[in-house]
Design a protein around this motif. Sequence first.
Motif, PDB file in Angstrom:
ATOM      1  N   VAL A   1      67.981   5.379   0.823  1.00 22.87           N
ATOM      2  CA  VAL A   1      68.455   5.497  -0.540  1.00 22.87           C
ATOM      3  C   VAL A   1      69.482   4.189  -0.709  1.00 22.87           C
ATOM      4  N   ILE A   2      70.263   4.134   0.167  1.00 22.89           N
ATOM      5  CA  ILE A   2      71.354   3.125   0.223  1.00 22.89           C
ATOM      6  C   ILE A   2      70.917   1.667   0.205  1.00 22.89           C
ATOM      7  N   ALA A   3      69.913   1.661   1.111  1.00 25.48           N
ATOM      8  CA  ALA A   3      69.221   0.352   1.016  1.00 25.48           C
ATOM      9  C   ALA A   3      68.436  -0.112  -0.148  1.00 25.48           C
ATOM     10  N   LEU A   4      67.896   0.929  -0.701  1.00 26.33           N
ATOM     11  CA  LEU A   4      67.057   0.662  -1.859  1.00 26.33           C
ATOM     12  C   LEU A   4      67.987   0.322  -3.025  1.00 26.33           C
TER      13      LEU A   4
ATOM     14  N   LYS B   1      70.906  -1.060  -3.038  1.00 29.08           N
ATOM     15  CA  LYS B   1      71.293  -2.123  -2.634  1.00 29.08           C
ATOM     16  C   LYS B   1      70.408  -3.475  -3.051  1.00 29.08           C
ATOM     17  N   HIS B   2      69.085  -3.133  -2.626  1.00 26.63           N
ATOM     18  CA  HIS B   2      68.106  -4.139  -3.071  1.00 26.63           C
ATOM     19  C   HIS B   2      67.750  -4.275  -4.617  1.00 26.63           C
ATOM     20  N   TRP B   3      68.099  -3.151  -5.274  1.00 25.64           N
ATOM     21  CA  TRP B   3      67.899  -2.984  -6.766  1.00 25.64           C
ATOM     22  C   TRP B   3      69.217  -3.206  -7.390  1.00 25.64           C
ATOM     23  N   LYS B   4      70.163  -3.703  -6.608  1.00 18.94           N
ATOM     24  CA  LYS B   4      71.606  -4.207  -7.193  1.00 18.94           C
ATOM     25  C   LYS B   4      72.436  -3.086  -8.092  1.00 18.94           C
ATOM     26  N   ILE B   5      71.980  -1.908  -7.539  1.00 22.31           N
ATOM     27  CA  ILE B   5      72.683  -0.696  -8.066  1.00 22.31           C
ATOM     28  C   ILE B   5      74.262  -0.728  -7.233  1.00 22.31           C
ATOM     29  N   LYS B   6      75.326  -0.184  -8.213  1.00 22.57           N
ATOM     30  CA  LYS B   6      76.594  -0.300  -7.355  1.00 22.57           C
ATOM     31  C   LYS B   6      76.346   1.231  -6.532  1.00 22.57           C
ATOM     32  N   VAL B   7      76.594   0.824  -5.242  1.00 18.87           N
ATOM     33  CA  VAL B   7      76.521   1.992  -4.203  1.00 18.87           C
ATOM     34  C   VAL B   7      77.714   2.062  -3.550  1.00 18.87           C
ATOM     35  N   SER B   8      78.445   3.206  -3.093  1.00 22.48           N
ATOM     36  CA  SER B   8      79.627   3.152  -2.407  1.00 22.48           C
ATOM     37  C   SER B   8      79.257   4.404  -1.392  1.00 22.48           C
ATOM     38  N   GLU B   9      79.738   4.120  -0.021  1.00 24.61           N
ATOM     39  CA  GLU B   9      79.857   5.070   0.876  1.00 24.61           C
ATOM     40  C   GLU B   9      81.497   5.362   1.040  1.00 24.61           C
ATOM     41  N   ARG B  10      81.884   6.391   0.527  1.00 24.58           N
ATOM     42  CA  ARG B  10      83.140   6.715   0.867  1.00 24.58           C
ATOM     43  C   ARG B  10      83.667   8.127   0.670  1.00 24.58           C
ATOM     44  N   LYS B  11      85.006   8.447   0.865  1.00 25.81           N
ATOM     45  CA  LYS B  11      85.181  10.049   0.565  1.00 25.81           C
ATOM     46  C   LYS B  11      84.982  10.260  -0.874  1.00 25.81           C
ATOM     47  N   ILE B  12      84.565  11.399  -1.221  1.00 28.45           N
ATOM     48  CA  ILE B  12      84.725  12.022  -2.628  1.00 28.45           C
ATOM     49  C   ILE B  12      84.945  13.556  -2.558  1.00 28.45           C
ATOM     50  N   SER B  13      85.956  13.893  -3.175  1.00 30.77           N
ATOM     51  CA  SER B  13      86.589  15.190  -3.208  1.00 30.77           C
ATOM     52  C   SER B  13      85.937  15.930  -4.243  1.00 30.77           C
TER      53      SER B  13
END
Length: 354
Positions: free
Chosen positions: A262-265, A267-279
């Motif tokens: 999902v993360i790779a796709l 990025k491929h689609w130029k969607i803003k994606v973050s792997e981070r802490k989320i409370s």
Amino acid sequence: MQISVTKAKDLKPKPDESKLGFGNLFTDHIFNMDYNPDKGWHHPRIEPYAPIVMDPATMVLHYGQAVFEGLKGYRTASGKIQLFRAKDNFARMNRSCNLLCIPELDTDLLLEALKALLKVEKDWVPKAEGTSLYIRPTVIATDPYLGVRASKTYRYFVILSPVGAYYAAGFNPVKIWITKNHVRAVRGGIGEAKTPANYAASLLAGDRATKNGYAQVLWLDGVEQKYVEEVGSMNIFFVIKDELITPMLNGSILPGITRDSVIALAKHWKIKVSERKISIDEVIDSHRSGKLQEIFGSGTAAVISPVGEMKYCDEIMKVGDAKVGPLANRFFKALTDIQYGKAEDPMGWMETVC
Ligand SMILES: *Cc1c(COP(=O)(O)O)cnc(C)c1O
């Protein structure tokens, strides 16, 4: 290493593909391989599917020293059989082995053995829309011994199970239950390993969720019960103000291959994606202020599982009007189209078996 093949004499009848469930039927053959300190991993073999006879003192039964994987074989429209990111599953299995003190396996041999098994069982890969052949590689500790230590001997096996379409009744959002009373795993533990103990640890909360009318548990971190980790046995994604967010890997989250895809796709689609802490507070606040657009889970079994409702303490919150969100839909379609060979495979994820 030469893989020997012993064919089953009596073959089971093939199931009705319109009635397939999940994980309740198994094919005619199993792949087996053993480990001992003298020979290392040895005697790779395909043989008739049969019960494993073991001493009641076998270590896996007492101390849970085991790891497993879950992946699928897909039938394309032209009749080919293909695997999705199988090498990544075997690499992850070795990482799980390291955490469980199990000797690593040769991932090239595992892939070759899986392909050989699938060729023997090719007629078991179903053709109906949305169906697949679920693949379960497993390693278990086999010393008959009651002392607590790592086993000296192991069995690796692979069993196959034809499975039905996950969304036979349509692509439906699930309801999730958020609890602070149960945790699945802690950093420094074995949360990032695919190992039975993590599933045992999740059962009670899962049962409580079901009794409350919720399909899955949303797991918070085991230390502060503040940060979101996973949902059920899936990874989790949020869409907040057009940003796709998933908890960063921290040692207690299972590194899902669907998550990575999902993360790779994205990025491929130029969607803003973050792997981070989320409370969980950030999630609740974004819902209250109308900025939370979507929540969905990711995993091999369902691929994408949209979340339509969540319950936290006494508050019940509808997510995205309890409908399937556009991104969940887009990822589901893109991933399944690649898996079934209906679309180009821009990332080189698919591996042809035969
Ligand atoms: C297997 C698993 C996942 C999903 O991993 P995939 O590789 O995407 O199938 C997520 N969380 C847990 C706890 C798992 O066991």
